[in-house]
Design an enzyme around this catalytic site. Sequence first.
Site, mmCIF file in Angstrom:
data_model
loop_
_atom_site.group_PDB
_atom_site.id
_atom_site.type_symbol
_atom_site.label_atom_id
_atom_site.label_comp_id
_atom_site.label_asym_id
_atom_site.label_seq_id
_atom_site.Cartn_x
_atom_site.Cartn_y
_atom_site.Cartn_z
ATOM 1 C CB SER A 130 -0.938 -0.010 1.202
ATOM 2 O OG SER A 130 -0.218 0.172 2.389
ATOM 3 C CE LYS A 142 -2.988 2.190 3.918
ATOM 4 N NZ LYS A 142 -2.149 1.147 4.535
#
Lengths: 202, 173
Positions: free
Chosen positions: B39, B83
């Site tokens: 990711s 993230k």
Amino acid sequence: MKPIWARIKRDHQRAGRFGYRLFAFATWIPVVSMFNHYVGELAWISGPSMYPFLNAEKDQTTRNDVVIKYKFNAPYGLRRGMIVTFWCAIDDLVSRWQVLRPHSADSGSRNPYDPEVEAVKRIVGLEGDIIRTRSPYPSPTVRVPMGHVWVEGDGGKRLSRDSNDYGPISTNLITGKVTHIVWPLHRFGRVQWWDYAGNIRN
Amino acid sequence: MSSLLGHPFRVLIYTTKALALGHLLVTYGYSTGYGWGPSMLPTFLTMNEWFVTDRSHRRGRRICVGDCVVYGIPVAPGEEGVKRVLGLPGDYVLLNSPGVGSDTMIQVPKGHCYIVGDNLPWSRDSRDFGPLPMALIKGKVVAKVVVNGWWPFNWFTRVESGLHPVSDSPIKT
């Protein structure tokens, strides 16, 4: 000459002994901190949101209830009716805090200390449950999403701001379960949360 | 030896104290963790990388747009992810990925932030579970660790904020 030297030596020894005691005391601080982090902690309840159950004497005294929150594996093993503490993103406590510090109210969007307040509420719905919501919530029913719970205060709409205002909360936000009331003494004892399972409307 | 074992529980007590001190440093100072997954590709590799996390940024303290954060995944109890912060409370962010046809913007609510992975098509982030409560942020990633060679100072690579001033643009004018 000699008595002076003896006195210095004695004082030094005494200070050394005191310093050692201080150090020995300080080595226990991390142990206490770890216990409070993983096992349990005392919590002072402020606000009327759990009114008939916690802070029941809110109209007679300004004294807050003291409870034990059990923090081991807090986000797991949750049941309907349990009273939990969690980091609240938006709560009445936060807005009150911003009123107390007005300079942070205008820059509230950038105030990093918003999520630093813990709230205490009762779990009404687990993940997958369909909840009949109360008025501030935009839809009449909602299904609690994965990994979330629906929390409400016992105080009802007037006294409590809960999931009806800010929606379901993630179980990762939950820091502890309230297991015992410590103060006031006449309500001392275990929290019988399972008795309330019948009162839950959903 | 007899002084070490003078008290029957002395060794146990010393071990507990040392563990507790270590726990204090890891909880409020710096911690390391292993991360895997595509990711955050090009910033972080898919695997074989460790992160150094500054825990003083826990619950979103002093977090800026562009920082990489370690957070508790709101829909998966007990799981954590890494993230990048795209928007802080009050910011307007794109609800979906750019170029999917929907240009809906939302304002990030109070006490929340909007996080996305660097590898947009292969990331599960705020576009799936919505704005992230700030209290779920565990810390800011300050360095990544790859063990190559014997000199430990070469293992660490500082992780910078993804938001650069315009004057530092890599495009030469």
